[in-house]
Design an enzyme around this catalytic site. Sequence first.
Site, PDB file in Angstrom:
ATOM      1  N   CYS A 142     -63.482 -61.599  62.954  1.00  0.00           N
ATOM      2  CA  CYS A 142     -63.208 -60.238  63.411  1.00  0.00           C
ATOM      3  C   CYS A 142     -64.261 -59.764  64.398  1.00  0.00           C
ATOM      4  O   CYS A 142     -63.965 -58.981  65.304  1.00  0.00           O
ATOM      5  CB  CYS A 142     -63.116 -59.284  62.218  1.00  0.00           C
ATOM      6  SG  CYS A 142     -64.544 -59.363  61.109  1.00  0.00           S
TER       7      CYS A 142
ATOM      8  N   LYS B 239     -58.560 -60.173  44.713  1.00  0.00           N
ATOM      9  CA  LYS B 239     -57.280 -60.717  45.152  1.00  0.00           C
ATOM     10  C   LYS B 239     -57.569 -61.363  46.503  1.00  0.00           C
ATOM     11  O   LYS B 239     -57.717 -60.694  47.524  1.00  0.00           O
ATOM     12  CB  LYS B 239     -56.223 -59.613  45.298  1.00  0.00           C
ATOM     13  CG  LYS B 239     -54.810 -60.164  45.656  1.00  0.00           C
ATOM     14  CD  LYS B 239     -54.679 -60.345  47.134  1.00  0.00           C
ATOM     15  CE  LYS B 239     -53.321 -60.874  47.558  1.00  0.00           C
ATOM     16  NZ  LYS B 239     -53.366 -62.138  48.285  1.00  0.00           N
ATOM     17  N   HIS B 240     -57.728 -62.681  46.491  1.00  0.00           N
ATOM     18  CA  HIS B 240     -58.091 -63.390  47.701  1.00  0.00           C
ATOM     19  C   HIS B 240     -56.837 -63.795  48.476  1.00  0.00           C
ATOM     20  O   HIS B 240     -55.713 -63.703  47.969  1.00  0.00           O
ATOM     21  CB  HIS B 240     -58.926 -64.623  47.356  1.00  0.00           C
ATOM     22  CG  HIS B 240     -60.034 -64.898  48.321  1.00  0.00           C
ATOM     23  ND1 HIS B 240     -59.916 -64.672  49.682  1.00  0.00           N
ATOM     24  CD2 HIS B 240     -61.297 -65.384  48.139  1.00  0.00           C
ATOM     25  CE1 HIS B 240     -61.042 -64.999  50.273  1.00  0.00           C
ATOM     26  NE2 HIS B 240     -61.898 -65.436  49.372  1.00  0.00           N
ATOM     27  N   ALA B 241     -57.037 -64.242  49.726  1.00  0.00           N
ATOM     28  CA  ALA B 241     -55.934 -64.744  50.535  1.00  0.00           C
ATOM     29  C   ALA B 241     -55.289 -65.943  49.848  1.00  0.00           C
ATOM     30  O   ALA B 241     -55.976 -66.752  49.214  1.00  0.00           O
ATOM     31  CB  ALA B 241     -56.440 -65.131  51.917  1.00  0.00           C
TER      32      ALA B 241
ATOM     33  N   GLU C   2     -62.339 -52.906  56.413  1.00  0.00           N
ATOM     34  CA  GLU C   2     -62.899 -53.600  57.569  1.00  0.00           C
ATOM     35  C   GLU C   2     -61.760 -54.401  58.167  1.00  0.00           C
ATOM     36  O   GLU C   2     -61.299 -55.376  57.581  1.00  0.00           O
ATOM     37  CB  GLU C   2     -64.064 -54.495  57.143  1.00  0.00           C
ATOM     38  CG  GLU C   2     -64.887 -55.013  58.310  1.00  0.00           C
ATOM     39  CD  GLU C   2     -64.351 -56.324  58.857  1.00  0.00           C
ATOM     40  OE1 GLU C   2     -63.739 -56.285  59.945  1.00  0.00           O
ATOM     41  OE2 GLU C   2     -64.532 -57.362  58.220  1.00  0.00           O
TER      42      GLU C   2
END
Length: 465
Positions: free
Chosen positions: A262, A154-156, A228
Amino acid sequence: MSIATINPATGKTVRTFEPYSAARVNESLDKAVTAYRQHRRTSFADRAGPMRKAAAILEAESRELGELMTVEMGKPIVAGIAEAKKCATACRYYADNAERFLADRPVDMEGGKSWVTFQPLGVVLAIMPWNFPFWQVFRFAAPSLMAGNVGILKHASNVPQCALAIEDVFRRAGFADGVFQTLLIGSDAVEEMVADSRVAAVTLTGSEGAGRSVASAAGRNLKKSVFELGGSDPFVVMPSADLDNAVSTAVTARMINNGQSCIAAKRFVIHEKIYDAFLAKFVAGVSALKVGDPMDEKTELGPQATAAIRDQLDQQVKASIAAGAKVLTGGKKLDREGYYYAPTVLADIPSNAPAASEELFGPVASVFKAKDLNDAIRIANGTTFGLGASAWTRDAAEQKQFIADIDAGMLFINGMVASDTRLPFGGVKNSGFGRELGEFGIREFVNIKSIRVMESQKEKKSATE
């Protein structure tokens, strides 16, 4: 959020997608379970063949895939090409090493044979972010598929074409139907998927808020998970450091991926003896960055991925200025087409300013002055995050203290924090839990099963005769 490709360099919609229906999602989960039953029984050699083929596809098509990343989330094209090639290294690394990492481990015990074996868990749901739309996925997928699991992505919602392209890479590489699938669904469908009995585990890379939400769902359903999350990484420079090298690396470490990483250095903690010298060189370096069209190979800083991300960053900077922070360069949205924000340096930042404690996900550097080593460590540890950290010193005693006292999952001495397939990746505190990559990453989604085969009475008797 709608599922669409919106070019952040222009703000124009390129393509839209209808979210998958509940029936299609259900069908995909059934297909994943069926694929897992077969895939888990294949040999490491059987899995390594298509994984190496995936690496070859990624390298051969690195420019096309890089351009796709640039169109969808604004990454400079040179970085997009490099990202596709980096994914190939992960595929080859686990193709070469998975069998060794997951080999049975004998345990010396009396009265029979004992060993530890590593077995796959099943269907792993991966919820992935837009900022490294290929690398984040492959660093999960390569070890998971080599371990015998299957993946659901499930990607952005702003990188749907990247998501579909990744599925296509695995399909063309020769993995069986259902071993890796992309689902074009919104975030509102995630909780139900985590709860589904066909999903064995979940991994998420994303914001702290997203992590809390999905971790809660995983906890309620007792699903193994790896998270993460965000970071506000410190970049500490001491007087003994190579100043010019530290400054040039600092500019790259803050502005990489348009400042949207990040593990980007975000808080620069500089010893007071070199503070002025560092700051002058750093501001000059940041101010000289070439901002422009990310498809231009000379561009060093492209747009923010979405208007909302740029606007949130602008609000954080304005709030920091209102609290007393000083703008040394930048500090504003750029008046041009697309979602551009000026490369920015803030100093004299009070503790109550967003730039002191929040993650600023864009090209904004926060600079702090430290009195000594202990003060530098105090400032470095002064956030709720603990992902990566960079410390610059040629003093062995200082290096030892940084290693002992910095609260982070990763610490780089005299270098920029970067993910590498060979090293475990992850954080502490609010930056998440669990590890990706390296030998430890492949063991996150396996059943570490203890085996004990007791010696029979007949065998015991024969052994004593």
